[in-house]
Design an enzyme around this catalytic site. Sequence first.
Site, PDB file in Angstrom:
ATOM      1  N   CYS A  96      -2.259  -1.850   0.075  1.00  0.00           N
ATOM      2  CA  CYS A  96      -3.199  -0.737   0.129  1.00  0.00           C
ATOM      3  C   CYS A  96      -3.651  -0.519   1.566  1.00  0.00           C
ATOM      4  O   CYS A  96      -4.225  -1.407   2.188  1.00  0.00           O
ATOM      5  CB  CYS A  96      -4.426  -0.991  -0.740  1.00  0.00           C
ATOM      6  SG  CYS A  96      -5.564   0.426  -0.656  1.00  0.00           S
ATOM      7  N   ASN A 119       4.341   1.793  -1.336  1.00  0.00           N
ATOM      8  CA  ASN A 119       2.970   2.262  -1.347  1.00  0.00           C
ATOM      9  C   ASN A 119       2.884   3.349  -0.270  1.00  0.00           C
ATOM     10  O   ASN A 119       3.882   3.689   0.353  1.00  0.00           O
ATOM     11  CB  ASN A 119       2.007   1.104  -1.054  1.00  0.00           C
ATOM     12  CG  ASN A 119       0.626   1.357  -1.674  1.00  0.00           C
ATOM     13  OD1 ASN A 119       0.117   2.470  -1.625  1.00  0.00           O
ATOM     14  ND2 ASN A 119       0.034   0.329  -2.251  1.00  0.00           N
ATOM     15  N   THR A 120       1.717   3.881  -0.044  1.00  0.00           N
ATOM     16  CA  THR A 120       1.582   5.001   0.897  1.00  0.00           C
ATOM     17  C   THR A 120       1.783   4.560   2.351  1.00  0.00           C
ATOM     18  O   THR A 120       1.639   3.392   2.680  1.00  0.00           O
ATOM     19  CB  THR A 120       0.205   5.653   0.744  1.00  0.00           C
ATOM     20  OG1 THR A 120      -0.786   4.643   0.904  1.00  0.00           O
ATOM     21  CG2 THR A 120       0.057   6.294  -0.616  1.00  0.00           C
ATOM     22  N   ASN A 128      -2.348  -3.448 -12.095  1.00  0.00           N
ATOM     23  CA  ASN A 128      -2.217  -3.566 -10.644  1.00  0.00           C
ATOM     24  C   ASN A 128      -3.474  -4.248 -10.113  1.00  0.00           C
ATOM     25  O   ASN A 128      -4.593  -3.827 -10.396  1.00  0.00           O
ATOM     26  CB  ASN A 128      -2.047  -2.167 -10.048  1.00  0.00           C
ATOM     27  CG  ASN A 128      -1.913  -2.183  -8.529  1.00  0.00           C
ATOM     28  OD1 ASN A 128      -2.829  -2.601  -7.824  1.00  0.00           O
ATOM     29  ND2 ASN A 128      -0.790  -1.703  -8.027  1.00  0.00           N
ATOM     30  N   ASN A 151      -0.777  -5.603  -5.630  1.00  0.00           N
ATOM     31  CA  ASN A 151      -0.906  -4.623  -4.551  1.00  0.00           C
ATOM     32  C   ASN A 151      -1.268  -5.334  -3.257  1.00  0.00           C
ATOM     33  O   ASN A 151      -2.431  -5.610  -2.991  1.00  0.00           O
ATOM     34  CB  ASN A 151      -1.983  -3.602  -4.942  1.00  0.00           C
ATOM     35  CG  ASN A 151      -2.229  -2.559  -3.866  1.00  0.00           C
ATOM     36  OD1 ASN A 151      -1.593  -2.575  -2.817  1.00  0.00           O
ATOM     37  ND2 ASN A 151      -3.164  -1.656  -4.123  1.00  0.00           N
ATOM     38  N   GLY A 206       3.633  11.634  -1.734  1.00  0.00           N
ATOM     39  CA  GLY A 206       4.199  12.924  -2.113  1.00  0.00           C
ATOM     40  C   GLY A 206       5.603  13.126  -1.583  1.00  0.00           C
ATOM     41  O   GLY A 206       6.144  12.262  -0.891  1.00  0.00           O
TER      42      GLY A 206
HETATM   43  C1  LIG Z   1      -4.813   9.057  -4.849  1.00  0.00           C
HETATM   44  C2  LIG Z   1      -3.938   7.855  -4.816  1.00  0.00           C
HETATM   45  C3  LIG Z   1      -4.458   6.615  -5.155  1.00  0.00           C
HETATM   46  C4  LIG Z   1      -3.660   5.468  -5.125  1.00  0.00           C
HETATM   47  N1  LIG Z   1      -4.198   4.271  -5.486  1.00  0.00           N
HETATM   48  C5  LIG Z   1      -3.403   3.172  -5.519  1.00  0.00           C
HETATM   49  C6  LIG Z   1      -3.918   1.943  -5.975  1.00  0.00           C
HETATM   50  O1  LIG Z   1      -5.076   1.834  -6.367  1.00  0.00           O
HETATM   51  N2  LIG Z   1      -3.094   0.855  -5.959  1.00  0.00           N
HETATM   52  C7  LIG Z   1      -1.790   0.947  -5.549  1.00  0.00           C
HETATM   53  O2  LIG Z   1      -1.085  -0.061  -5.576  1.00  0.00           O
HETATM   54  N3  LIG Z   1      -1.273   2.108  -5.145  1.00  0.00           N
HETATM   55  C8  LIG Z   1      -2.043   3.231  -5.109  1.00  0.00           C
HETATM   56  N4  LIG Z   1      -1.502   4.429  -4.690  1.00  0.00           N
HETATM   57  C9  LIG Z   1      -0.104   4.485  -4.249  1.00  0.00           C
HETATM   58  C10 LIG Z   1       0.814   5.011  -5.353  1.00  0.00           C
HETATM   59  O3  LIG Z   1       0.826   4.136  -6.452  1.00  0.00           O
HETATM   60  C11 LIG Z   1       2.251   5.193  -4.814  1.00  0.00           C
HETATM   61  O4  LIG Z   1       2.726   3.943  -4.383  1.00  0.00           O
HETATM   62  C12 LIG Z   1       2.316   6.161  -3.657  1.00  0.00           C
HETATM   63  O5  LIG Z   1       1.420   7.232  -3.869  1.00  0.00           O
HETATM   64  C13 LIG Z   1       3.717   6.719  -3.410  1.00  0.00           C
HETATM   65  O6  LIG Z   1       4.208   7.395  -4.524  1.00  0.00           O
HETATM   66  P1  LIG Z   1       4.074   8.998  -4.732  1.00  0.00           P
HETATM   67  O7  LIG Z   1       4.587   9.634  -3.487  1.00  0.00           O
HETATM   68  O8  LIG Z   1       4.878   9.304  -5.942  1.00  0.00           O
HETATM   69  O9  LIG Z   1       2.626   9.283  -4.925  1.00  0.00           O
HETATM   70  C14 LIG Z   1      -2.304   5.575  -4.729  1.00  0.00           C
HETATM   71  C15 LIG Z   1      -1.787   6.828  -4.388  1.00  0.00           C
HETATM   72  C16 LIG Z   1      -2.570   7.951  -4.431  1.00  0.00           C
HETATM   73  C17 LIG Z   1      -1.963   9.267  -4.049  1.00  0.00           C
END
Ligand SMILES: Cc1cc2nc3c(=O)[nH]c(=O)nc-3n(C[C@H](O)[C@H](O)[C@H](O)COP(=O)(O)O)c2cc1C
Lengths: 268, 268, 291, 291
Positions: free
Chosen positions: D125, D187-188, D94, D122, D212
């Site tokens: 972010c 992503n978040t 990524n 990505n 989550g």
């Molecule tokens: C602590 C944390 C760090 C993350 N870091 C990245 C990252 O560096 N690059 C990225 O593309 N997504 C990052 N994400 C997003 C996750 O890859 C994912 O898209 C998002 O958390 C939704 O999925 P989930 O609900 O299963 O966690 C991060 C998520 C969390 C919780």
Amino acid sequence: MPIQEKCRILEHQKVGPHHYKLTLVSQYISSHAQPGQFVNVKCSESFDPLLRRPISFHRINTQHRTFELLYEVVGRGSELLTKYFVGEELDILGPLGTGFNIDPEKRIHILVGGGMGIAPLLALGEQIQNSKVKSQNALYVLIGANNKEHIFGEEEFRKVTDQVQVATDDGSYGKKGFVSDLLLNFIETELRTHNSELATIYACGPRPMLKAVAEIAQQKKIDCQISMEERMACGIGACKGCATKTAGGYRTVCKHGPVLDAKEIIWN
Amino acid sequence: MPIQEKCRILEHQKVGPHHYKLTLVSQYISSHAQPGQFVNVKCSESFDPLLRRPISFHRINTQHRTFELLYEVVGRGSELLTKYFVGEELDILGPLGTGFNIDPEKRIHILVGGGMGIAPLLALGEQIQNSKVKSQNALYVLIGANNKEHIFGEEEFRKVTDQVQVATDDGSYGKKGFVSDLLLNFIETELRTHNSELATIYACGPRPMLKAVAEIAQQKKIDCQISMEERMACGIGACKGCATKTAGGYRTVCKHGPVLDAKEIIWN
Amino acid sequence: MELAGIKMKNPVMVASGTFGFGKDFADYIDLNKLGAIVTKSVTLKPREGNPPPRIVETPSGMLNSIGLQNKGIEHFLKKQLPFLAKFDTPTIVNIAGESVEDYAELARILSQETTVKGIEVNISCPNVKKGGMSFGCDAGLTKQVIAAVRKATTQPIIAKLTPNVADITLPAKAAAEGGADALSLINTIVGMSIDIETGGSRLGSLTGGLSGPAIRPIAVRLVYEAARAVKIPVIGIGGIMSGSDAVEFFHAGAKAVQVGTANFVDTSAAINVIKEIEEYVHRHPRAFNFS
Amino acid sequence: MELAGIKMKNPVMVASGTFGFGKDFADYIDLNKLGAIVTKSVTLKPREGNPPPRIVETPSGMLNSIGLQNKGIEHFLKKQLPFLAKFDTPTIVNIAGESVEDYAELARILSQETTVKGIEVNISCPNVKKGGMSFGCDAGLTKQVIAAVRKATTQPIIAKLTPNVADITLPAKAAAEGGADALSLINTIVGMSIDIETGGSRLGSLTGGLSGPAIRPIAVRLVYEAARAVKIPVIGIGGIMSGSDAVEFFHAGAKAVQVGTANFVDTSAAINVIKEIEEYVHRHPRAFNFS
Ligand SMILES: Cc1cc2nc3c(=O)[nH]c(=O)nc-3n(C[C@H](O)[C@H](O)[C@H](O)COP(=O)(O)O)c2cc1C
Ligand SMILES: Cc1cc2nc3c(=O)[nH]c(=O)nc-3n(C[C@H](O)[C@H](O)[C@H](O)COP(=O)(O)OP(=O)(O)OC[C@H]3O[C@@H](n4cnc5c(N)ncnc54)[C@H](O)[C@@H]3O)c2cc1C
Ligand SMILES: Cc1cc2nc3c(=O)[nH]c(=O)nc-3n(C[C@H](O)[C@H](O)[C@H](O)COP(=O)(O)OP(=O)(O)OC[C@H]3O[C@@H](n4cnc5c(N)ncnc54)[C@H](O)[C@@H]3O)c2cc1C
Ligand SMILES: Cc1cc2nc3c(=O)[nH]c(=O)nc-3n(C[C@H](O)[C@H](O)[C@H](O)COP(=O)(O)O)c2cc1C
Ligand code: FES
Ligand code: FES
């Protein structure tokens, strides 16, 4: 008028493979509850699960100021409920909804329960037998379930009437077949000698069973009251989340129901 | 190497107004744990609260294959923990992080704990006293808390050393004042006759106390190891969520720590 | 206190669609204690709503697809408003339309009603095919709807915004320019839940609106952004379950809050929020200026 | 199965940022069992990340503001990739940049690495000031970034989309047009949590990214919409805690999934998801076509 109240747990017993009976104390709720009504129970302090869970009155004991719930563990809400102990309190909303209507003109009461659907019928059966016109009433109870393990309340029903028939899908207990088969057979044999206008069917259970029962009732021109289920949010008529389709449009299962006239219900 | 394991609860006792001691069984974890390390505990089956909660080893009993946790109820996770009973299992991740480093060259060990900060220090004290060079070691324990009710472990500490001093903020027990005052006083009186290069301070407690201890240690040129806290997600070094600022940049409290050299920590 | 010209005893209202028209909750709580009651959305003509199931529980939240079931403005005025008028709590009527003209017409009808203290314009309902959220997603339409309502009434207007946008400041500013006296946000977030046995939606409709504590962090952020983009007061909504949740929104810049889904979990939710805010303000007398 | 030209044993990957560079989890699970490992975001130069606290728990979710802490691409290639290369599981790197050129440069550097089986871009972010989500919110920039990466490498490209948009089909189509072989989402979601005692953010940064189970209904809806807008495969992400959650995404149109936050709750989360999907497929042999 319903209230929200913390009710103390007097008894909490496992009564089947995934089935529990819960006895709760409430002067107000026990003295206002009607068979077919329900309570909305808060199953946890957490936001997950978030919503309350509706459970019917299984037994109403005005004298002891208690009421009983019979519930099956089918998911997380009911699972969490099992973790509450005697002496603890549960946050209860009730009595809610519109219960069964015992028409004083009727003389033949046929209770038809499938699976957990027997839960509200015991309270109803007990009320019919406690009524003043008891001697003029004939009470028949037909219960069905997948198998023997899932037959509940037979003993209690036998205390109020000796007319109890049981069916299981797999034939492991009672007649083999559906409870709707029992009903049809009952109507075509025993009820033939009676005036079916004096009869009412009260049914609760899974949707396909209820639909079958409603069809039989309509075909045989017998009054039929059905306790419906629908996903609920508020439980008190405010959100319109529990709508079910009826001849008169969408009706709330939580307030207009859960007991509806079978003729009103639109099944699909 | 840490593992994720379901550990059976052997004991679970209330030991203070909001404080509990939990004894868990694990051959692996108890035989690999080091004082200052911690476990990450799943406090519920629900998604709310979602994350595990970090708790230090309070006592490590290799012989009995058990370890003890001492925890305070401060929120929902710890509250839910109290609902687990003896005989049930808890999902545990551990042993995690980098614990205290008992330098074999050191002879004077000063344990400084504020509030729940004493939790990891008992395991440390017991290890120091169990070590082969025990007779050459001097172990001092300084504990502080808001008031008498919040002083824990004094009795257990007295079993490993008779050099235990207590302070409470409100003076309800022991000296009135902060545990950092005890430390300063201790260094300026009893330690004056010793070679401070042979001494190490091990501290755990609320951040302001740790900062005060770190300043005293630096001023008095005494080695100091500090057990830090930070909000955690994974607990295993993967997410970088528990970063704390150090002279070498952000470091994970869960893996690089929780025990850090006081000199490394950047307090603000 | 006063908000957008509406006098309220406290800054806590109940959110549209989660409190019916008040009557259902009057059994449980004293409606006089509420800051204001926002009615379920009222439309010009009766709407039968969406097919069931209309509710799905999700982690710390719920999806709903009620679809604005209501009996229309006439029925509201005749049967529901008189009940609300009995209480010493302002009634704010939430209106929803399928066209700009619908909204204007609703506002015109309500403008005659002295017992109506304010109008909340729902341009953010995700559960209807025509109108609803499509107005709130477009800053131009937002302004148009609000301006039309503004022309139709002198009553205080609250524009209820949708979170389903990339930049909340655009509809926020548009609503302010259109003449809104306050903004309320957020309405529900479009979501979906699939029954893995059938492969179809767990709702009778394809999608629903997500509400409850799950969405609170998103709501707080959007309120924070909106409050800094406009001069009119912002009303915070989204997952408020307790007084501290409400206080979070105040810190984010909200001047008042609405309690929604929490009413389903606890009939006294709004009353508890009021009490807990009072306690907070008692402990932190200078934190906020409610006036 | 094969996804976007990447051969995988199963359709379950671990999501970027929730699994580090694999090593931390190798103590607990057999990395060989995973469909693919998506690394934490790698940037050209080392990034120290955002000030703590970086984590706040929220109802059924969490906010993070890590801020792409990582030691840069060089360190990655030297110290982290060799470890991942030892496993019979494809490594998807990524990448995150502050400019179109950053992304292209990262892709160029990685294009030489045969142990890298794919690149996840990505552009979503929410926790960095420059770049990040701002690319993913703008369909034009999305296309530009992906096209630049496309030019720089022949490796499979996955465009990771942000949910913080009004219409997901626009960046989805833009990424496809730019030459992406697959999309991953979500992503978040940008969120905020306020400490009511201080009035400030509970995070060291103002906002964080919500992940989550709380966000799952939103993610399922966006995957459903994106999957219908493009012909390339879509990877579903967001609140997947179990096999049934994953299956929900498959029904929504995803061809694979990523497990994120769940890894923090249970180190075996992804392994369990794989097992539970197998069981589901066993019970419903015709439900999906994984190939
Ligand atoms: C602590 C944390 C760090 C993350 N870091 C990245 C990252 O560096 N690059 C990225 O593309 N997504 C990052 N994400 C997003 C996750 O890859 C994912 O898209 C998002 O958390 C939704 O999925 P989930 O609900 O299963 O966690 C991060 C998520 C969390 C919780
Ligand atoms: C008026 C009424 C009376 C009821 N009385 C009883 C009773 O006396 N005893 C009893 O055991 N159960 C009764 N139920 C059903 C009971 O409410 C559900 O079984 C319970 O809510 C499931 O909660 P859960 O968290 O355990 O399961 P969940 O995890 O929520 O769901 C498990 C399964 O149950 C289904 N379900 C969940 N909630 C409902 C609901 N409200 N209606 C229909 N299906 C649902 C879900 O779709 C899912 O398939 C009644 C339901 C209603 C509406
Ligand atoms: C390495 C480590 C070792 C610990 N050892 C112990 C121990 O032995 N005994 C003990 O009682 N506690 C210990 N803690 C603190 C313990 O983890 C928190 O008290 C606990 O997570 C709170 O969870 P909760 O759900 O009860 O409270 P929450 O509702 O989550 O929060 C209550 C309060 O605690 C704060 N808090 C929550 N999590 C943390 C955290 N990880 N670090 C710091 N503050 C937090 C919150 O900001 C809030 O103010 C330790 C923490 C760390 C990081
Ligand atoms: C069942 C239900 C019905 C709703 N109906 C309406 C409505 O008719 N009009 C409206 O503007 N908002 C409606 N909403 C949105 C709420 O008013 C509120 O904006 C949203 O639920 C977020 O707040 P909460 O998380 O506190 O519930 C409804 C919400 C729910 C849960
Ligand atoms: S559940 Fe709210 S109206 Fe029936
Ligand atoms: S908590 Fe994830 S790295 Fe420390």
